[in-house]
Enzyme design. Structure first.
Site, PDB file in Angstrom:
ATOM      1  N   THR A 156       0.834  -1.256  -0.033  1.00 42.47           N
ATOM      2  CA  THR A 156       0.028   0.011   0.017  1.00 42.47           C
ATOM      3  C   THR A 156       0.818   1.171   0.157  1.00 42.47           C
ATOM      4  O   THR A 156       1.911   1.435   0.687  1.00 42.47           O
ATOM      5  CB  THR A 156      -0.753  -0.034   1.313  1.00 42.47           C
ATOM      6  OG1 THR A 156       0.105   0.118   2.440  1.00 42.47           O
ATOM      7  CG2 THR A 156      -1.980  -0.885   1.233  1.00 42.47           C
TER       8      THR A 156
ATOM      9  N   GLU B 193      -5.919  -3.514   0.093  1.00 40.96           N
ATOM     10  CA  GLU B 193      -6.279  -4.831   1.007  1.00 40.96           C
ATOM     11  C   GLU B 193      -7.507  -5.510   0.666  1.00 40.96           C
ATOM     12  O   GLU B 193      -7.738  -6.470   1.127  1.00 40.96           O
ATOM     13  CB  GLU B 193      -6.505  -4.319   2.392  1.00 40.96           C
ATOM     14  CG  GLU B 193      -5.325  -3.780   3.016  1.00 40.96           C
ATOM     15  CD  GLU B 193      -5.008  -2.091   2.700  1.00 40.96           C
ATOM     16  OE1 GLU B 193      -5.565  -1.737   1.911  1.00 40.96           O
ATOM     17  OE2 GLU B 193      -4.284  -1.616   3.632  1.00 40.96           O
TER      18      GLU B 193
ATOM     19  N   LYS C 249     -12.028  18.307  12.284  1.00 46.01           N
ATOM     20  CA  LYS C 249     -12.852  18.417  13.267  1.00 46.01           C
ATOM     21  C   LYS C 249     -12.945  19.861  14.123  1.00 46.01           C
ATOM     22  O   LYS C 249     -12.038  20.322  14.354  1.00 46.01           O
ATOM     23  CB  LYS C 249     -12.313  17.552  14.535  1.00 46.01           C
ATOM     24  CG  LYS C 249     -12.993  17.461  15.651  1.00 46.01           C
ATOM     25  CD  LYS C 249     -12.636  16.299  16.544  1.00 46.01           C
ATOM     26  CE  LYS C 249     -13.775  15.868  17.289  1.00 46.01           C
ATOM     27  NZ  LYS C 249     -13.146  14.831  18.383  1.00 46.01           N
TER      28      LYS C 249
ATOM     29  N   TRP D  62     -17.937  17.060  13.041  1.00 52.63           N
ATOM     30  CA  TRP D  62     -16.900  16.486  11.931  1.00 52.63           C
ATOM     31  C   TRP D  62     -17.377  17.138  10.546  1.00 52.63           C
ATOM     32  O   TRP D  62     -18.578  17.675  10.368  1.00 52.63           O
ATOM     33  CB  TRP D  62     -17.029  15.030  11.702  1.00 52.63           C
ATOM     34  CG  TRP D  62     -16.468  14.087  12.416  1.00 52.63           C
ATOM     35  CD1 TRP D  62     -17.276  13.412  13.452  1.00 52.63           C
ATOM     36  CD2 TRP D  62     -15.147  14.122  12.966  1.00 52.63           C
ATOM     37  NE1 TRP D  62     -16.481  12.859  14.236  1.00 52.63           N
ATOM     38  CE2 TRP D  62     -15.210  13.107  14.086  1.00 52.63           C
ATOM     39  CE3 TRP D  62     -14.054  14.639  12.429  1.00 52.63           C
ATOM     40  CZ2 TRP D  62     -14.042  12.790  14.589  1.00 52.63           C
ATOM     41  CZ3 TRP D  62     -12.670  14.042  13.169  1.00 52.63           C
ATOM     42  CH2 TRP D  62     -12.650  13.375  14.398  1.00 52.63           C
TER      43      TRP D  62
HETATM   44  P1  AMP Z   1      -5.335   2.190  -2.319  1.00 50.14           P
HETATM   45  O1  AMP Z   1      -5.069   1.072  -1.342  1.00 50.14           O
HETATM   46  O2  AMP Z   1      -4.111   3.008  -2.526  1.00 50.14           O
HETATM   47  O3  AMP Z   1      -6.216   1.541  -3.496  1.00 50.14           O
HETATM   48  O4  AMP Z   1      -6.193   3.374  -1.568  1.00 50.14           O
HETATM   49  C1  AMP Z   1      -7.384   2.801  -0.647  1.00 50.14           C
HETATM   50  C2  AMP Z   1      -7.928   4.367  -0.365  1.00 50.14           C
HETATM   51  O5  AMP Z   1      -8.341   5.097  -1.673  1.00 50.14           O
HETATM   52  C3  AMP Z   1      -9.444   4.096   0.367  1.00 50.14           C
HETATM   53  O6  AMP Z   1      -9.144   3.637   1.536  1.00 50.14           O
HETATM   54  C4  AMP Z   1      -9.871   5.536   0.049  1.00 50.14           C
HETATM   55  O7  AMP Z   1      -9.596   6.336   0.971  1.00 50.14           O
HETATM   56  C5  AMP Z   1      -9.585   5.845  -1.155  1.00 50.14           C
HETATM   57  N1  AMP Z   1     -10.487   5.789  -2.490  1.00 50.14           N
HETATM   58  C6  AMP Z   1     -10.512   4.665  -3.177  1.00 50.14           C
HETATM   59  N2  AMP Z   1     -11.607   4.753  -3.942  1.00 50.14           N
HETATM   60  C7  AMP Z   1     -12.224   5.735  -3.399  1.00 50.14           C
HETATM   61  C8  AMP Z   1     -13.550   6.671  -3.965  1.00 50.14           C
HETATM   62  N3  AMP Z   1     -14.285   6.309  -5.085  1.00 50.14           N
HETATM   63  N4  AMP Z   1     -13.969   7.593  -3.202  1.00 50.14           N
HETATM   64  C9  AMP Z   1     -13.409   8.274  -2.074  1.00 50.14           C
HETATM   65  N5  AMP Z   1     -12.009   7.552  -1.653  1.00 50.14           N
HETATM   66  C10 AMP Z   1     -11.383   6.624  -2.457  1.00 50.14           C
END
Ligand code: AMP
Length: 552
Positions: free
Chosen positions: A181, A327, A436, A441
């Site tokens: 990640t 994940e 916050k 929020w």
């Molecule tokens: P990654 O593991 O790099 O794919 O990142 C995952 C994170 O990207 C998620 O926990 C979200 O915070 C963000 N994310 C992915 N898709 C979206 C979406 N459609 N809208 C808002 N946040 C997103």
């Protein structure tokens, strides 16, 4: 009583075998760095994936060995996705946009034994090669540079490999691949996918209410194959035998539009920042590109603004909002409207389509706040937690990161969300990005999306800045279009949509919003740049910006 069904393991071998047998004529198109197209068919893909497997085995690859890739999206990467695991290896995709230190850390942590690298990425490899554990390096897509002494030519390895078609015996819990990640704090963490999770994810994501994939589709993963397996699309596309189009390294709007038009793509997937540029190009020259009438874009990775969904509709292109995480293999939700919402009025439809959507059948979701699980009422915010056969249960060799998993078997996403009574999930923020203010929020994502809905705004990010009285207040950082909007006009635009206490205390214009290696807004960089200033200083900056604008 026992069920009487065969205990055949769920293996990705099956996808490759089926594609090779049923669809040898289906094309795989890849754009080279110089813009020319490489074309071959599933028949060749099938044979070359097997030759890669045999070539790796001839070089001593043992079951469970990690084979790293440092490759753009193209046919060689697809061969790696299948050729490595069918011989027991684990595909470990490396992100060439990461810093050399991070790449060195990740390759060492995963103990990658072999690397397959694009010739055009050799300069990235040079930055960390001596700190990485690779014992064998294969260079692919060579354009004529001399081969370094420590490397082998990928094509020669394939040419020399025995022409055998042998799958290594495997169990469905055996690993297929791994991804790290792009963590914003601490070291990146690795997730290891199994045959079972990969097969189930492909099956679920191909469903009509998910990505919706058929053999008759032409699929273009714009999302990099080094980022969570390009959302699993290469596996799902091969499973159904769809034509594949890979964009290579060039992701600018006109290069993408040329491919979308030239190959008549029906499904493409990528992050909002990529599609926003494409939308701008379409708006600037409507009618220039003859896109497939059924083209749909799967947009995720960060929130797809409602204005973008509306914008693409004007060009006959359907945006489907998706949410997921490394994940989660990675797709979690897709926004396909339920019957009742499909028939709702236009504004309601768009409001729902901008949500992250309904969970795939392999995903369970719940929302938890400090007091425990909260209801699906569309209002109660809390941390989104997920569970399912395609969700990680641990990080690779990181017992220190066990607090991401709850005692009762859920994964803590770190996203703050609400779920509507009908089951649509809507992300409010990352836990650390929420603002916050006075104990309440404020969702930075909602403010950003509303700002990006203003015609004079190209991009907008909202971050929390410490405040002596309210704890934190929102600061909006905006990339204006030409001519730039007035700050008061933007405030009025937001005031029509949000309570007064949500409105940013200052709105500052910048030329660019810094982005992460996967195209998301790098809010950490904005917090570093603006978060130490006092509110007096930030407001003074806003006034100065106004004075300059009025002076012309
Ligand atoms: P990654 O593991 O790099 O794919 O990142 C995952 C994170 O990207 C998620 O926990 C979200 O915070 C963000 N994310 C992915 N898709 C979206 C979406 N459609 N809208 C808002 N946040 C997103």
């Amino acid at each position: 009583m026992r069920a009487t069904m065969m205990e055949e393991p769920l293996l990705i071998h099956r996808f490759l075998e089926r594609a090779g047998r049923l669809f040898p004529e289906v094309e795989v198109v890849s754009r080279r760095p110089d813009g020319s197209l490489h074309r071959h068919r599933y028949g060749e893909f099938f044979a070359r994936a097997h030759r890669l497997a045999a070539g790796l085995a001839a070089g001593g690859l043992d079951k469970g060995d990690r084979v790293a890739t440092l490759l753009w999206n193209h046919h060689v990467h697809l061969e790696a996705y299948f050729g490595i695991p069918i011989r027991g290896g684990v595909v470990h995709t490396l992100n060439p946009r990461l810093a050399a230190e991070e790449l060195a850390y990740i390759a060492d942590h995963a103990q990658d034994r072999v690397l397959i690298v694009d010739e055009v990425l050799l300069s990235v490899l040079e930055g960390f090669r001596e700190r990485a554990p690779f014992s064998r390096i294969l260079v692919a897509n060579r354009q004529g540079q001399a081969l370094p002494a420590w490397a082998e030519c990928y094509e020669e390895v394939l040419a020399r490999a025995p022409q055998e078609l042998v799958y290594s015996p495997a169990g469905e819990e055996d690993p297929v691949g791994m991804c790290y990640t792009s963590g914003t704090t601490g070291h990146p963490k690795g997730v290891v996918y199994s045959h079972r999770s990969t097969v189930l994810h492909a099956l679920a994501s191909a469903l009509p209410d998910s990505v919706g994939l058929s053999h008759r589709d032409t699929v273009m993963p714009v999302v990099p194959m080094f980022h969570v397996n390009a959302w699993g699309l290469p596996y799902a596309a091969v499973m159904v035998g769809a034509k594949l189009v890979f964009p290579g390294p060039r992701l600018d709007a006109s290069s993408l539009l040329e491919l979308l038009e030239g190959e008549q793509v029906t499904v493409a997937a990528g992050v909002p920042t990529v599609w926003l540029r494409v939308l701008e190009a379409l708006d600037a020259e409507p009618g220039r590109w003859r896109l497939h009438p059924e083209l749909r874009l799967i947009v995720g990775g960060s929130a797809a603004p409602e204005a973008m969904i509306r914008g693409f509709d004007r060009h006959g292109v359907t945006v489907i909002h998706a949410w997921g995480m490394t994940e989660m293999s990675p797709l979690g939700t897709l926004c396909r409207l339920k019957r009742e919402h499909q028939q709702a009025d236009e504004d309601t439809r768009y409001r729902y389509r901008a949500m992250q959507g309904l969970p795939m059948p392999v995903v369970d979701m719940r929302i938890v706040d400090e007091k425990g699980e909260v209801g699906w009422d569309g209002r109660s915010m809390g941390e989104l937690q997920v569970r399912g056969p395609c969700v990680a249960r641990a990080y690779y060799k990181r017992p220190d990161a066990a607090d991401a998993f709850t005692a009762d078997g859920w994964f803590r996403t770190g996203d703050v969300a609400v779920i509507t009574p009908e089951g649509y999930m809507k992300i409010a923020d990352r836990t650390k990005d929420l603002v916050k203010s006075g104990g309440e929020w404020i969702s930075s994502v909602d403010l950003e999306n509303a700002l990006m809905g203003h015609p004079q705004v190209a991009e907008a990010a909202v971050v929390a800045v410490p405040h002596p009285r309210w704890e934190e207040r929102p600061l909006a950082v905006v990339v204006p279009r030409d001519p730039p909007p007035g700050v008061e006009e933007l405030r009025a635009h937001l005031a029509a949509r949000f309570p007064k206490w949500w409105l940013p205390d200052a709105i500052l214009f910048v030329e660019e919003i810094p982005k992460s290696s996967t195209g998301k807004f790098l809010k950490r960089a904005l917090r570093e740049r603006f978060g130490r200033a006092s509110w007096e200083e930030l407001k003074a900056q806003e006034e100065e910006q106004q004075r300059r604008a009025e002076a012309g």
